[in-house]
Scaffold this motif. Sequence first.
Motif, PDB file in Angstrom:
ATOM      1  N   UNK A 197      30.244 -14.441  23.782  1.00 17.79           N
ATOM      2  CA  UNK A 197      29.635 -15.809  23.376  1.00 17.79           C
ATOM      3  C   UNK A 197      30.491 -16.961  24.244  1.00 17.79           C
ATOM      4  N   UNK A 198      29.620 -18.042  24.317  1.00 19.64           N
ATOM      5  CA  UNK A 198      30.283 -19.021  25.225  1.00 19.64           C
ATOM      6  C   UNK A 198      30.080 -20.267  24.572  1.00 19.64           C
ATOM      7  N   UNK A 199      31.093 -20.825  24.309  1.00 18.73           N
ATOM      8  CA  UNK A 199      31.207 -22.043  23.314  1.00 18.73           C
ATOM      9  C   UNK A 199      31.952 -23.327  24.173  1.00 18.73           C
ATOM     10  N   UNK A 200      31.078 -24.486  24.223  1.00 22.83           N
ATOM     11  CA  UNK A 200      31.461 -25.608  24.896  1.00 22.83           C
ATOM     12  C   UNK A 200      31.391 -26.853  23.963  1.00 22.83           C
ATOM     13  N   UNK A 201      32.416 -27.721  23.933  1.00 22.36           N
ATOM     14  CA  UNK A 201      32.638 -28.636  23.294  1.00 22.36           C
ATOM     15  C   UNK A 201      33.274 -29.841  23.936  1.00 22.36           C
ATOM     16  N   UNK A 202      33.253 -31.074  23.526  1.00 23.70           N
ATOM     17  CA  UNK A 202      34.038 -32.081  24.161  1.00 23.70           C
ATOM     18  C   UNK A 202      34.407 -33.144  23.214  1.00 23.70           C
ATOM     19  N   UNK A 203      35.353 -33.864  23.661  1.00 25.95           N
ATOM     20  CA  UNK A 203      36.020 -34.998  22.888  1.00 25.95           C
ATOM     21  C   UNK A 203      36.517 -36.129  23.498  1.00 25.95           C
ATOM     22  N   UNK A 204      36.046 -37.229  23.015  1.00 29.04           N
ATOM     23  CA  UNK A 204      36.466 -38.359  23.787  1.00 29.04           C
ATOM     24  C   UNK A 204      37.977 -38.773  23.451  1.00 29.04           C
ATOM     25  N   UNK A 205      38.874 -39.019  24.366  1.00 26.34           N
ATOM     26  CA  UNK A 205      40.369 -39.264  24.151  1.00 26.34           C
ATOM     27  C   UNK A 205      40.361 -41.089  24.130  1.00 26.34           C
ATOM     28  N   UNK A 206      41.444 -41.335  23.392  1.00 33.60           N
ATOM     29  CA  UNK A 206      41.852 -42.939  23.508  1.00 33.60           C
ATOM     30  C   UNK A 206      42.521 -42.974  24.884  1.00 33.60           C
ATOM     31  N   UNK A 207      42.544 -44.063  25.543  1.00 37.65           N
ATOM     32  CA  UNK A 207      43.221 -44.321  26.575  1.00 37.65           C
ATOM     33  C   UNK A 207      42.668 -45.342  27.386  1.00 37.65           C
ATOM     34  N   UNK A 208      43.554 -45.600  28.527  1.00 41.32           N
ATOM     35  CA  UNK A 208      43.011 -46.959  29.460  1.00 41.32           C
ATOM     36  C   UNK A 208      41.754 -46.463  29.982  1.00 41.32           C
ATOM     37  N   UNK A 209      41.375 -45.447  30.375  1.00 45.55           N
ATOM     38  CA  UNK A 209      40.135 -45.098  30.842  1.00 45.55           C
ATOM     39  C   UNK A 209      39.166 -43.965  29.950  1.00 45.55           C
ATOM     40  N   UNK A 210      37.957 -44.043  30.310  1.00 47.80           N
ATOM     41  CA  UNK A 210      37.183 -43.160  29.479  1.00 47.80           C
ATOM     42  C   UNK A 210      37.344 -41.694  29.814  1.00 47.80           C
ATOM     43  N   UNK A 211      38.031 -40.801  29.275  1.00 49.49           N
ATOM     44  CA  UNK A 211      38.416 -39.558  29.547  1.00 49.49           C
ATOM     45  C   UNK A 211      38.017 -38.589  28.253  1.00 49.49           C
ATOM     46  N   UNK A 212      37.419 -37.685  28.713  1.00 50.99           N
ATOM     47  CA  UNK A 212      36.672 -36.442  27.765  1.00 50.99           C
ATOM     48  C   UNK A 212      37.706 -35.178  27.947  1.00 50.99           C
ATOM     49  N   UNK A 213      38.169 -34.590  26.754  1.00 55.91           N
ATOM     50  CA  UNK A 213      38.589 -33.295  27.049  1.00 55.91           C
ATOM     51  C   UNK A 213      37.460 -32.461  26.663  1.00 55.91           C
ATOM     52  N   UNK A 214      37.261 -31.553  27.741  1.00 52.98           N
ATOM     53  CA  UNK A 214      36.337 -30.107  27.588  1.00 52.98           C
ATOM     54  C   UNK A 214      37.227 -29.009  27.153  1.00 52.98           C
ATOM     55  N   UNK A 215      36.512 -28.252  26.336  1.00 56.11           N
ATOM     56  CA  UNK A 215      36.836 -27.048  25.782  1.00 56.11           C
ATOM     57  C   UNK A 215      35.863 -26.222  26.163  1.00 56.11           C
ATOM     58  N   UNK A 216      36.078 -24.940  26.566  1.00 57.57           N
ATOM     59  CA  UNK A 216      35.300 -23.950  27.059  1.00 57.57           C
ATOM     60  C   UNK A 216      35.741 -22.640  26.367  1.00 57.57           C
ATOM     61  N   UNK A 217      35.220 -21.807  25.504  1.00 58.87           N
ATOM     62  CA  UNK A 217      35.816 -20.742  25.092  1.00 58.87           C
ATOM     63  C   UNK A 217      34.892 -19.550  25.507  1.00 58.87           C
TER      64      UNK A 217
END
Length: 472
Positions: A176-196
């Motif tokens: 199984x491959x699971x992909x998810x993302x979450x936008x982070x607070x900060x000076x720029x639009x940054x997204x944390x990508x998680x891949x399992x």
Amino acid sequence: MTAPAFAPETEERLALARQVADAVLFEGYVLYPYRASAAKNRLRWQFGVLVPPAWGAEHDEHDFQHTECLMEPKQGATLSVEVRFLRARRRTVQQTLPDGGFATVPELRLDDRVLMPWDEGTEERVEMVVPVAGLLGDGVTRPFTLPAREDTEPVLDAAGRTVGRLLRRCEQISGRVTLSARELDGPYRTVRLTAVVENTSDWTPSGERGDGREAALPHSLVATHLLMALSAGSFLSMTDPPEWARGAVAACRNLHTWPVLAGEPGRGDLVLSSPIILEDHPAIAPESPGALYDATEIDEILALRTAALTDEEKREARGTDARAAAVIDLADSMPAEVLERLHGAVRGLREITGETGDGFPDEHGVQRPDTPWWDPASDAGFDPARDRVVVGGRSLGAGSRVELRPGLRHTDAQDLFLQGRTATVEAVLHDVDGAVHLAVTVDGDPGADIRREQGRYLYFQPDELVPLEGDA
């Protein structure tokens, strides 16, 4: 495996990164001397192995990889993901019987090769293309199953007669491959990508004798790694992030894998997440004539030693695996000029500038200083056997006894074993930068006399030593 086709531009970028990814895929695949009978080739598949959950729970091996990295996707960006791994294909050797049947044998000897049982590796891929916006929230999960299969290949002798066959079998694997993302607070639009990536195979050990790791490997994902590409935007380096992102990078969790920027230097739209720690933008040395697959790959040494194998050893290596046979042929046919290039290469030169004695550049157009950066004559004022240095209010020199405290500097993993050991100072040395180093031999070292004869010591700086009581 069937999957959405990548866009041509994405496929072109991934093709470049696959050159390094292939090295990860086959790292340690077969070790010198490339024979199935070699002891070190009986315990294989050491990198990125995701075992069935039931086996991992009992034997402390992993059934998943967890990657987290940061990216700055542009509006409407898509993420292309390629999971790559090897699938162990178990090969059995069988000999033809007089009645036309077949019997399993430990080896089958032919004129040009010796065939033995072996686990071959076949490359597998799971591909996904998803909009980055669709990864926010619960994300996307892609299950996959590789069905079991079996095939045979006839073995012919030099006269073209069938003398046996190779029986190959792959076991069923589920994942199984699971992909998810979450936008982070900060000076720029940054997204944390998680891949399992997970192995979800339901195979369980029977508990019988011989039901060990070898039984689990055909149900495992071997040398598992990820390639991830953004259609618009870029990833941030996890090794050398910008200052504003260091806190967010430190909060990322990477388990059993590590993501680095891949592809051409200067670009950040591609990531390789590997079970082997690499630097950003890793590349295959252009001097390398081909893959040697050995986990401690040093092309020059391996090429020379492989070429020096006996004819019988080469026969067995050729029968071990098609990739091993290619290594033997490569070593036997390597031209002298190719082998010479493996001896070493200069990757970059740094120009040292300064004025010459008359203020003009030299014949190469480079200005030189009036005096060289190091004057050999300055050595005349030092004598390593007689010089002394004050440490903790005590004068130390050759013959002084000290306690080692290398943990203060953490310069070498071996330091952990030397912490608190006592030693004898053999010499006091000064380098060209003015730093002081003490050469020592460790008390109780059975090779201390040999070290003295050869002048091969362990070296420590004064703040890594504590004088022992009773020393002058």
